[in-house]
Motif scaffolding. Structure first.
Motif, PDB file in Angstrom:
ATOM      1  N   GLU A   1       0.806  -1.227   0.000  1.00 42.39           N
ATOM      2  CA  GLU A   1       0.000   0.000   0.000  1.00 42.39           C
ATOM      3  C   GLU A   1       0.842   1.281   0.000  1.00 42.39           C
ATOM      4  O   GLU A   1       0.430   2.285  -0.566  1.00 42.39           O
ATOM      5  CB  GLU A   1      -0.911   0.020   1.246  1.00 42.39           C
ATOM      6  CG  GLU A   1      -1.978  -1.046   1.247  1.00 42.39           C
ATOM      7  CD  GLU A   1      -3.099  -0.742   0.288  1.00 42.39           C
ATOM      8  OE1 GLU A   1      -3.603   0.391   0.298  1.00 42.39           O
ATOM      9  OE2 GLU A   1      -3.467  -1.649  -0.487  1.00 42.39           O
ATOM     10  N   THR A   2       2.009   1.242   0.655  1.00 40.23           N
ATOM     11  CA  THR A   2       2.778   2.480   0.830  1.00 40.23           C
ATOM     12  C   THR A   2       4.198   2.396   0.297  1.00 40.23           C
ATOM     13  O   THR A   2       5.030   3.252   0.602  1.00 40.23           O
ATOM     14  CB  THR A   2       2.842   2.863   2.330  1.00 40.23           C
ATOM     15  OG1 THR A   2       3.476   1.792   3.045  1.00 40.23           O
ATOM     16  CG2 THR A   2       1.463   3.132   2.898  1.00 40.23           C
ATOM     17  N   THR A   3       4.496   1.357  -0.488  1.00 36.76           N
ATOM     18  CA  THR A   3       5.855   1.183  -1.010  1.00 36.76           C
ATOM     19  C   THR A   3       5.790   0.892  -2.508  1.00 36.76           C
ATOM     20  O   THR A   3       4.992   0.063  -2.943  1.00 36.76           O
ATOM     21  CB  THR A   3       6.566   0.013  -0.308  1.00 36.76           C
ATOM     22  OG1 THR A   3       6.479   0.192   1.111  1.00 36.76           O
ATOM     23  CG2 THR A   3       8.039  -0.051  -0.696  1.00 36.76           C
TER      24      THR A   3
ATOM     25  N   ILE B   1       4.791   6.673   1.275  1.00 36.44           N
ATOM     26  CA  ILE B   1       4.320   7.527   0.193  1.00 36.44           C
ATOM     27  C   ILE B   1       3.189   8.430   0.676  1.00 36.44           C
ATOM     28  O   ILE B   1       2.212   7.965   1.255  1.00 36.44           O
ATOM     29  CB  ILE B   1       3.857   6.670  -0.992  1.00 36.44           C
ATOM     30  CG1 ILE B   1       5.070   5.968  -1.578  1.00 36.44           C
ATOM     31  CG2 ILE B   1       3.156   7.512  -2.044  1.00 36.44           C
ATOM     32  CD1 ILE B   1       4.723   4.872  -2.513  1.00 36.44           C
ATOM     33  N   SER B   2       3.368   9.729   0.425  1.00 42.97           N
ATOM     34  CA  SER B   2       2.357  10.688   0.853  1.00 42.97           C
ATOM     35  C   SER B   2       1.707  11.413  -0.327  1.00 42.97           C
ATOM     36  O   SER B   2       0.694  12.097  -0.147  1.00 42.97           O
ATOM     37  CB  SER B   2       2.976  11.717   1.802  1.00 42.97           C
ATOM     38  OG  SER B   2       4.031  12.403   1.148  1.00 42.97           O
TER      39      SER B   2
ATOM     40  N   THR C   1       6.023  11.024  -3.740  1.00 40.87           N
ATOM     41  CA  THR C   1       6.706  11.654  -2.611  1.00 40.87           C
ATOM     42  C   THR C   1       6.842  10.603  -1.518  1.00 40.87           C
ATOM     43  O   THR C   1       5.871   9.911  -1.202  1.00 40.87           O
ATOM     44  CB  THR C   1       5.896  12.850  -2.072  1.00 40.87           C
ATOM     45  OG1 THR C   1       5.793  13.830  -3.111  1.00 40.87           O
ATOM     46  CG2 THR C   1       6.560  13.485  -0.852  1.00 40.87           C
ATOM     47  N   GLY C   2       8.039  10.477  -0.967  1.00 38.80           N
ATOM     48  CA  GLY C   2       8.271   9.501   0.094  1.00 38.80           C
ATOM     49  C   GLY C   2       9.746   9.429   0.440  1.00 38.80           C
ATOM     50  O   GLY C   2      10.529  10.306   0.068  1.00 38.80           O
TER      51      GLY C   2
ATOM     52  N   GLY D   1       7.129  14.477  -9.016  1.00 39.58           N
ATOM     53  CA  GLY D   1       7.314  15.454 -10.079  1.00 39.58           C
ATOM     54  C   GLY D   1       8.678  16.105 -10.109  1.00 39.58           C
ATOM     55  O   GLY D   1       8.992  16.866 -11.022  1.00 39.58           O
ATOM     56  N   GLU D   2       9.533  15.813  -9.107  1.00 34.93           N
ATOM     57  CA  GLU D   2      10.882  16.396  -9.039  1.00 34.93           C
ATOM     58  C   GLU D   2      11.912  15.352  -9.462  1.00 34.93           C
ATOM     59  O   GLU D   2      11.731  14.164  -9.231  1.00 34.93           O
ATOM     60  CB  GLU D   2      11.196  16.832  -7.601  1.00 34.93           C
ATOM     61  CG  GLU D   2      10.286  17.932  -7.066  1.00 34.93           C
ATOM     62  CD  GLU D   2      10.583  19.281  -7.674  1.00 34.93           C
ATOM     63  OE1 GLU D   2      11.770  19.600  -7.862  1.00 34.93           O
ATOM     64  OE2 GLU D   2       9.619  20.006  -7.985  1.00 34.93           O
ATOM     65  N   PRO D   3      13.042  15.795 -10.041  1.00 33.21           N
ATOM     66  CA  PRO D   3      14.088  14.834 -10.422  1.00 33.21           C
ATOM     67  C   PRO D   3      14.677  14.132  -9.197  1.00 33.21           C
ATOM     68  O   PRO D   3      14.839  14.756  -8.145  1.00 33.21           O
ATOM     69  CB  PRO D   3      15.166  15.700 -11.078  1.00 33.21           C
ATOM     70  CG  PRO D   3      14.522  17.003 -11.381  1.00 33.21           C
ATOM     71  CD  PRO D   3      13.398  17.170 -10.405  1.00 33.21           C
TER      72      PRO D   3
END
Length: 124
Positions: free
Chosen positions: A20-22, A105-106, A73-74, A53-55
């Protein structure tokens, strides 16, 4: 590993949810073929935060240096250290040659199905 259940970012990364979060992240077959033969991959450190969205990495091919963007994001749980010595693994099997695993992951960018991704790259 097959590419069943893969989702894609429009920036040509694939995402596979391990739970779920990985997630595990790599670049698509289309991306590696557009880049050409990879000669160097610069990966982040385990424990670093990545932002959707960031490198998070860059890949150097015989043609150019390109950023690889994080679809989520995480926190980086693992990196594929094999790629540091053998970047060509991405060219030979982009689905086995994952770049990083991210946990906690957020957030995430818009992810599309393999069918939607195939339509996107064939309509460019």
């Amino acid at each position: 590993m097959s590419n069943q259940g893969m989702l894609y970012a429009k920036s040509h990364e694939w995402v596979q949810f391990l739970d779920e979060t990985t997630v595990r992240v790599g670049i698509s077959d289309y991306a590696q073929s557009e880049l050409g033969d990879l000669v160097f991959i610069n990966l982040p450190e385990v424990g670093d935060e990545v932002v959707a969205g960031e490198p998070f990495a860059d890949v150097e091919s015989v043609k150019a240096v390109s950023n690889v963007y994080s679809p989520v994001t995480g926190i980086i749980k693992a990196i594929n250290e094999e790629l540091l010595d053998q970047p060509e693994l991405v060219n030979s099997d982009p689905f086995e040659a994952w770049f990083m695993e991210v946990e906690e992951i957020s957030d995430r960018v818009e992810l599309i199905s393999e069918t939607e991704y195939d339509e996107m790259i064939h309509n460019n």
